[in-house]
Enzyme design. Structure first.
Site, short mmCIF file in Angstrom:
data_model
loop_
_atom_site.label_atom_id
_atom_site.label_comp_id
_atom_site.label_asym_id
_atom_site.label_seq_id
_atom_site.Cartn_x
_atom_site.Cartn_y
_atom_site.Cartn_z
N TYR A 6 0.83 -1.20 0.00
CA TYR A 6 0.00 0.00 0.00
C TYR A 6 0.87 1.25 0.00
O TYR A 6 0.58 2.21 -0.70
CB TYR A 6 -0.94 0.03 1.21
CG TYR A 6 -1.98 1.12 1.06
CD1 TYR A 6 -3.19 0.88 0.44
CD2 TYR A 6 -1.72 2.43 1.51
CE1 TYR A 6 -4.13 1.88 0.26
CE2 TYR A 6 -2.64 3.44 1.34
CZ TYR A 6 -3.85 3.16 0.72
OH TYR A 6 -4.77 4.16 0.54
N PHE A 18 -7.53 20.41 -25.19
CA PHE A 18 -7.85 18.99 -25.23
C PHE A 18 -9.08 18.79 -24.36
O PHE A 18 -9.26 19.49 -23.37
CB PHE A 18 -6.68 18.09 -24.79
CG PHE A 18 -7.07 16.64 -24.95
CD1 PHE A 18 -7.20 16.10 -26.22
CD2 PHE A 18 -7.41 15.86 -23.86
CE1 PHE A 18 -7.63 14.80 -26.40
CE2 PHE A 18 -7.85 14.55 -24.03
CZ PHE A 18 -7.96 14.02 -25.31
N THR A 19 -9.91 17.83 -24.74
CA THR A 19 -11.23 17.65 -24.13
C THR A 19 -11.17 17.59 -22.58
O THR A 19 -11.77 18.43 -21.91
CB THR A 19 -11.88 16.37 -24.67
OG1 THR A 19 -10.98 15.27 -24.49
CG2 THR A 19 -12.20 16.51 -26.15
N ASP A 33 1.69 19.50 -21.13
CA ASP A 33 0.98 18.23 -21.26
C ASP A 33 1.95 17.31 -22.00
O ASP A 33 2.13 17.42 -23.21
CB ASP A 33 -0.33 18.41 -22.04
CG ASP A 33 -1.09 17.09 -22.16
OD1 ASP A 33 -0.46 16.02 -22.02
OD2 ASP A 33 -2.32 17.13 -22.40
N LYS A 50 0.08 6.84 -23.75
CA LYS A 50 0.50 7.12 -25.13
C LYS A 50 2.01 6.88 -25.25
O LYS A 50 2.44 5.74 -25.34
CB LYS A 50 0.13 8.56 -25.51
CG LYS A 50 -1.36 8.77 -25.79
CD LYS A 50 -2.18 8.93 -24.54
CE LYS A 50 -3.56 9.48 -24.81
NZ LYS A 50 -4.38 9.51 -23.59
N ARG A 78 -13.37 13.92 -34.23
CA ARG A 78 -12.74 15.03 -33.53
C ARG A 78 -13.20 16.31 -34.23
O ARG A 78 -12.51 16.88 -35.04
CB ARG A 78 -11.20 14.92 -33.56
CG ARG A 78 -10.62 13.76 -32.80
CD ARG A 78 -10.42 13.96 -31.30
NE ARG A 78 -11.56 13.73 -30.45
CZ ARG A 78 -11.47 13.40 -29.16
NH1 ARG A 78 -10.31 13.22 -28.59
NH2 ARG A 78 -12.54 13.26 -28.43
N PHE A 121 -18.99 13.48 -26.49
CA PHE A 121 -18.59 12.58 -27.58
C PHE A 121 -18.48 11.13 -27.15
O PHE A 121 -18.66 10.22 -27.94
CB PHE A 121 -17.25 13.03 -28.20
CG PHE A 121 -16.15 13.18 -27.19
CD1 PHE A 121 -15.99 14.37 -26.50
CD2 PHE A 121 -15.28 12.15 -26.93
CE1 PHE A 121 -14.98 14.52 -25.55
CE2 PHE A 121 -14.27 12.27 -25.99
CZ PHE A 121 -14.12 13.46 -25.29
N1 F0G Z 1 -3.88 15.10 -22.81
C1 F0G Z 1 -3.84 14.67 -24.09
C2 F0G Z 1 -3.09 15.45 -25.10
C3 F0G Z 1 -4.53 13.49 -24.45
O1 F0G Z 1 -4.49 13.09 -25.72
C4 F0G Z 1 -5.24 12.78 -23.46
C5 F0G Z 1 -5.99 11.58 -23.81
C6 F0G Z 1 -5.24 13.27 -22.16
C7 F0G Z 1 -4.54 14.43 -21.87
C8 F0G Z 1 -6.00 12.60 -21.06
O2 F0G Z 1 -5.35 11.44 -20.67
O3 F0G Z 1 -6.97 9.62 -21.27
O4 F0G Z 1 -5.02 9.21 -19.77
O5 F0G Z 1 -6.94 10.53 -18.97
N2 F0G Z 1 -6.25 11.27 -24.98
C9 F0G Z 1 -6.92 10.06 -25.42
C10 F0G Z 1 -7.12 10.12 -26.91
C11 F0G Z 1 -8.16 9.73 -24.69
O6 F0G Z 1 -7.73 9.19 -27.43
O7 F0G Z 1 -6.67 11.07 -27.54
P1 F0G Z 1 -6.12 10.14 -20.14
#
Ligand code: F0G
Length: 464
Positions: free
Chosen positions: A78, A130-131, A221, A264, A388, A455
């Site tokens: 833990y 980014f979303t 990021d 990624k 997108r 989305f």
């Molecule tokens: N920042 C970027 C540039 C991303 O592409 C993503 C995720 C995140 C942050 C968030 O990270 O998913 O680990 O919580 N991108 C994925 C995509 C979901 O399909 O582009 P996460």
């Protein structure tokens, strides 16, 4: 230093395959039933109905034998897991930040950082949204302001550094609202929503100077920053032949901290982290992580996940890995270009982005052309891609209207070390097949719209 790849085939895979996962082929009727069932949203289709999965490059990489071996060394304590200290040392070595807080994935880190740094009424400038990043900024009381160069919003512009920050846009914001309303600049490597486009080191240097002058931190990021480093090596004066790991360090050393989705670049199926240099910010993050993720030495991950991440980072910064990674994406992109498919130029690092406005000029943006095209590609051949565009951009929180982004794209995202060149050929043939019958494709109407990140779960029907 790594030796270069074979001179006759510059991106041949620097690995061989030890284990395979069998794929299921489906009929057109089965796929049609599956996409209807999924409300014409590829996020809601089942993986078993997918032939080639280009939904995302997130968490979909194939891990190496060394990463799997590392999983067996998981110290599932833990607190104080050995794997945490290993990961911490690897992040310190390759990314260079002083402090590490692991999180279950990128958005976990975004939540911590946004809550710590943003206060109600702040403005957060960034090189495109980014979303999840923007949503966490908004949930913390901030307003995202796009300060990316104009070129990034034009899919046909071939500018090599479309991820650059426009310093005039940034200065206009800072002058307008005052430095105390700008908690940090949010800088993304290989900007996802712009098509996987890098910033240049020269631009980051200028940004650093500006931010030093105004005492504004730069938070990276880092999700695809190793891929950004590769593009700097390929395209920027003075970086040809430089080790990717050195370029990565140079980037990180000019920033104050980062959020990272390790799913990624770092070649793992789950994981992320927040890292920074400031002791006080670190202390707050260490405290907040126990509320949302888990203790500060695991942050929602198993020990084995942290071990796989540490090894994944080591593999990701090698030149032969990056040459194969980018080379494969480019191979697919060039095939589509040759067939006249409208794409975002230049070809990015993690995906091919089809320009749905030019692919389907007869469909109004309010009828979600990119969403319709993603559904059509699935019906054609079981290839799963992602919208997108209008759906992803969501509604303006003030007006409640669709944001109608300039970029209306379908993303063909390539997982790392997973598919072969023959798979890429199948993808190209499928896209070309759909292109030939594009006049018959109809738009969609949204029949269910969730409140957050619509989305992922929105449902659609074809317009009549
Ligand atoms: N920042 C970027 C540039 C991303 O592409 C993503 C995720 C995140 C942050 C968030 O990270 O998913 O680990 O919580 N991108 C994925 C995509 C979901 O399909 O582009 P996460």
């Amino acid at each position: 230093m790594n030796t270069p790849t074979h001179k006759h085939h510059t991106w041949a895979e620097p690995y061989k395959i030890k284990m395979v996962e069998l794929l299921r082929m489906t009929t057109r009727e089965e796929r049609l039933a599956a996409i209807r069932e999924a409300g014409y949203n590829t996020f809601l289709t089942r993986s078993r109905d997918v032939y080639i999965d280009l939904l995302t490059d997130s968490g979909t990489s194939a891990m190496s034998d060394r990463q799997w071996a590392g999983m067996m060394l998981g110290d599932e304590a833990y607190s104080g897991s050995e794997n945490f200290y290993h990961l911490e040392s690897v992040v310190q070595e390759y990314y260079g930040y002083k402090h590490l807080v692991p999180t279950h994935q990128g958005r976990g880190a975004e939540n911590l950082m946004s809550q710590i740094l943003i206060k109600e009424g702040d403005y957060v400038p960034g090189n495109m949204y980014f979303t999840t990043t923007r949503l966490h900024q908004e949930l913390a009381g901030g307003t995202f302001v796009d300060v990316i160069v104009d070129e990034a919003h034009d899919p046909q512009n071939a500018f090599p550094f479309k991820g650059n920050v426009d310093l005039e846009k940034l200065a206009a914001l800072v002058d307008g609202v005052g430095t105390d309303r700008v908690p940090y600049v949010s800088l993304e490597g290989n900007v996802n929503m712009a098509g996987g486009q890098p910033f240049s080191m020269a631009n980051l240097r200028e940004l650093r100077l500006y931010c030093d002058k105004h005492d504004i931190p730069i938070m990276l990021d880092a999700t695809r920053t190793i891929e950004n480093a590769w593009f700097i090596r390929e395209r920027e004066d003075g970086y040809a032949g430089q080790p990717v790991r050195d370029i990565l360090r140079e980037i990180c050393d000019m920033t104050d901290g980062c959020t990272m989705s390790a799913k990624k670049d770092a070649l793992v199926n789950i994981g992320g982290f927040f890292a920074c240099n400031d002791d006080e910010v670190f202390q707050k993050a260490q405290n907040l992580v126990v509320v949302y993720e888990g203790l500060h030495t695991y942050g929602g991950l198993a020990g084995r996940d942290m071990e796989a991440m540490a090894q994944g980072i080591r593999e990701a910064v090698t030149e032969d890995h990056m040459a194969a990674r980018i080379g494969q994406v480019r191979y697919l992109g060039r095939k589509l270009e040759a067939a006249g498919i409208p794409l975002v130029e230049p070809i990015g690092s993690h995906a091919i982005f089809i320009d749905a406005r030019r692919f389907l000029p007869h469909i109004d943006q309010e009828e979600y052309p990119a969403q319709a095209l993603a559904a059509e590609l699935f019906i054609e051949s079981g290839i799963r891609t992602m919208e997108r565009g209008n759906v992803s951009a969501g509604r303006d929180p003030l007006t409640g209207k669709n944001r109608l982004p300039k970029l209306e794209l379908v993303r063909l995202t390539i997982p790392r070390r997973v598919y072969t060149q023959a798979h890429m050929d199948v993808v190209a043939e499928s896209v070309i097949g759909v292109y030939k019958r594009r006049d018959k494709i109809r738009g969609l109407k949204m029949v269910y719209e969730p409140e957050y990140l619509r989305f992922f779960q929105a449902r659609f029907e074809p317009v009549s």
